[in-house]
Enzyme design. Sequence first.
Site, PDB file in Angstrom:
ATOM      1  N   LYS A 150       0.839  -1.204   0.000  1.00 43.22           N
ATOM      2  CA  LYS A 150       0.000   0.000   0.000  1.00 43.22           C
ATOM      3  C   LYS A 150       0.876   1.256   0.000  1.00 43.22           C
ATOM      4  CE  LYS A 150      -3.817  -2.407   2.269  1.00 43.22           C
ATOM      5  NZ  LYS A 150      -4.570  -2.686   3.513  1.00 43.22           N
ATOM      6  N   GLN A 203      -3.996  -1.289   9.919  1.00 43.91           N
ATOM      7  CA  GLN A 203      -4.029  -2.606   9.277  1.00 43.91           C
ATOM      8  C   GLN A 203      -4.629  -3.641  10.228  1.00 43.91           C
ATOM      9  OE1 GLN A 203      -3.376  -3.211   6.091  1.00 43.91           O
ATOM     10  NE2 GLN A 203      -3.739  -5.410   6.234  1.00 43.91           N
ATOM     11  N   ASP A 233     -10.651   3.391   4.842  1.00 42.46           N
ATOM     12  CA  ASP A 233     -10.949   1.957   4.758  1.00 42.46           C
ATOM     13  C   ASP A 233     -12.459   1.709   4.734  1.00 42.46           C
ATOM     14  OD1 ASP A 233      -9.025  -0.076   4.539  1.00 42.46           O
ATOM     15  OD2 ASP A 233      -8.260   0.339   6.547  1.00 42.46           O
TER      16      ASP A 233
END
Length: 296
Positions: A53, A97, A120
């Site tokens: 990412k 994450q 997200d």
Amino acid sequence: MGATILDGKALAAEMRADLKTSVARLATAGVVPGLGVLLVGDDPASRSYVTAKEKACADCGIHSQEIRLPADATRQDILDVVDGYNADDRIHGILVQLPLPDAAMEQDVIAAIDPNKDVDGFHPTNIGRMLLGLPAFLPCTPYGILKLLQRSGQPVAGAHAVIVGRSNIVGRPLANLLTLKNELGNATVTVCHTGTRDVGYHTRQADIVIAAAGRPGTVTADMVKEGAVVIDVGVNRVEDASRPRGYRLVGDVDFDAIKEKAAAITPVPGGVGPMTITMLLYNTVESAERGQVAKA
Ligand code: GUN
């Protein structure tokens, strides 16, 4: 006849080229989109996702900043990092994450993220807005799958989509997005999970099968009807001494057998994964653009 391979890597590259134009436009206003990353613990898969990412951010001109905490970090340690990113004007998107080493903390941590920086799409505000069909940051994997289907010309409206897996990250948001009456959705949806009696009974009726169970061999060729579209969300490491790293990546579906039967199928790697990353970049740039609109 073999299935069309739905090349997520190629589509992701096209979409990232478009994003670079948006990033250049923001630069003329003196804005560099910024992503704040938090990685807790040392899970090798999470580490490699975060690296991918961050590399994708750099390729598109998005600034990324990473904070790493040890696996035994306290809830307060984690919340302090989130608060710091919330307060930092250079950070337009926050990525924590998952999974966290202590899964029991996840909902509190997600709830602490400013919904306006929740690129997200996991915050309850964004999930609620998504359910209602209101503008929201959409979770990256479901969003990427819908874009991949749309841009590769696979019909979704009116199709029967069967999802295998009910995670908060993929299965459940995807089911909801597919039911929305808009240009990406309007499908009929079935969700299978560990409580489903006969998964194959359902998947055999599907025009679109989406495997998101996190287990190799979840969908076999006998579970797919001729001409179906098969989307494989799984990324599983299986030991392989012939590979330099000692493992190879496989999805949740039996790719080799199903590609002889399906109309279209995503590969692993190179299918859904690059689309997930692209939608994260997309949401981060959108967040930076929203900031500009708010100032105007
Ligand atoms: N873990 C697996 N997929 C994701 C994702 O899309 N976002 C975050 N934050 N963690 C994940």
